[in-house]
Enzyme design. Structure first.
Site, PDB file in Angstrom:
ATOM      1  N   LYS A  53       0.841  -1.204   0.000  1.00  0.00           N
ATOM      2  CA  LYS A  53       0.000   0.000   0.000  1.00  0.00           C
ATOM      3  C   LYS A  53       0.873   1.250   0.000  1.00  0.00           C
ATOM      4  CE  LYS A  53      -3.786  -2.178   2.579  1.00  0.00           C
ATOM      5  NZ  LYS A  53      -4.448  -2.310   3.895  1.00  0.00           N
ATOM      6  N   GLN A  97      -4.085  -1.719   9.985  1.00  0.00           N
ATOM      7  CA  GLN A  97      -3.990  -3.065   9.443  1.00  0.00           C
ATOM      8  C   GLN A  97      -4.503  -4.087  10.472  1.00  0.00           C
ATOM      9  OE1 GLN A  97      -3.117  -3.783   6.328  1.00  0.00           O
ATOM     10  NE2 GLN A  97      -3.436  -5.970   6.648  1.00  0.00           N
ATOM     11  N   ASP A 120     -10.681   3.279   4.917  1.00  0.00           N
ATOM     12  CA  ASP A 120     -11.180   1.908   4.773  1.00  0.00           C
ATOM     13  C   ASP A 120     -12.700   1.874   4.654  1.00  0.00           C
ATOM     14  OD1 ASP A 120      -9.440  -0.219   4.459  1.00  0.00           O
ATOM     15  OD2 ASP A 120      -8.946  -0.358   6.586  1.00  0.00           O
TER      16      ASP A 120
END
Length: 283
Positions: A53, A97, A120
């Site tokens: 990412k 994460q 997200d």
């Protein structure tokens, strides 16, 4: 019939080129989008994903930072880190994460992220906005699925089966499909005769992590198949769909790997760009 491959890597590459142009326009205004990823612990797969990412963000001109906390970091320390990032104007998007170590509540951590930095799209506020049709960050995998489906034609009037009812994929993508005027059936582990019913559907989206669940024998001729499954079997990454049999019946199909995955990371970048715009009152 042999299905046309929905190559997620190629579609993502094209999409990211457009994002890079938008990033450059923002940088000309003195705004450089920033994505900051928080990872707790040393899980190899998670670290690899975070770095990918990071690299993807930097490749399109964004800045990207990784906040790497020790495995034994307390929940209080993680929440304090998120609070600091929430109040840092240089940070546009925050992503934590998962999975997190057992001493840290995933629910508390995700809810601690400021909704306007939640790239997200998992914060309850953003989920609520999605379902009420307000401007929001859409969860990245569902958004990626919809981008793939754009390459198959209009969804209006199509019958779609979504297998899996998670808040991360199944339910949000069902909402997005409904927004495109598809008729959606949300299937799950308690659905009776699930695979026997699939021949009634024009589009199948499977997101349950059950290797080989869907085969060509289950499909309607010419169906569109989106495989979100992601399971390691004998050191090989496989999806929910038996690709070899399904491709002989479907009109379009995604591979695993190389289908949905690249679009998921791309939509993290997309949402970070949106965060930079919205946080600076740019529509």
């Amino acid at each position: 019939m042999t299905a046309e491959l929905l190559n997620g890597r190629e579609i993502a590459k094209e999409y990211r080129a457009g994002l890079a142009e938008e990033v450059e326009k923002l940088k000309n205004k003195g705004i450089t989008p920033n994505l900051t990823v928080v990872i707790v612990g040393n899980d190899g797969a998670s670290l690899s994903y975070v770095r990918s990412k990071n690299k993807a963000a930097e490749k399109i001109g964004m800045t990207s930072d990784i906040v790497h906390l020790d495995e034994d970091t307390s929940e209080e320390e993680v929440l304090s880190t998120i609070d600091r990032l929430n109040n840092d104007d240089a940070v546009n998007g925050i992503l934590v994460q998962v999975p997190l170590p057992k001493q840290v509540s995933e629910e508390k951590v995700l809810e601690a992220i400021a909704p306007h930095k939640d790239v997200d799209g998992f914060h309850p506020v953003n989920i609520g906005r999605l379902y009420t049709g307000q401007r929001t960050f859409v969860p990245c995998t569902p958004l990626g699925i919809m981008e793939l489906l754009k390459h198959t034609g209009s969804l209006e009037g199509k019958d779609v089966a979504v297998i899996g009812r998670s808040h991360i994929v199944g339910q949000p993508v069902a909402k997005l499909l409904t927004n495109e005027n598809a008729t959606v059936t949300l299937m799950h582990s308690r659905t009776k005769d699930l695979t026997d019913k699939l021949k009634d559907y024009d589009v199948i989206v499977s997101a349950v992590g059950a290797p080989g669940l869907v085969t060509g024998a289950h499909l309607k001729e010419g169906a569109i198949v989106i495989d979100v499954g992601n399971t390691v079997v004998d050191e090989k990454l496989v999806g929910d769909v038996d690709f070899d049999s399904a491709k002989e019946v479907a009109s379009y199909i995604t591979p695993v790997p190389g289908g949905v995955g690249p679009l998921t990371i791309t939509m993290v970048l997309n949402n970070t760009l949106l965060a930079a715009k919205w946080n600076n009152d740019i529509e």
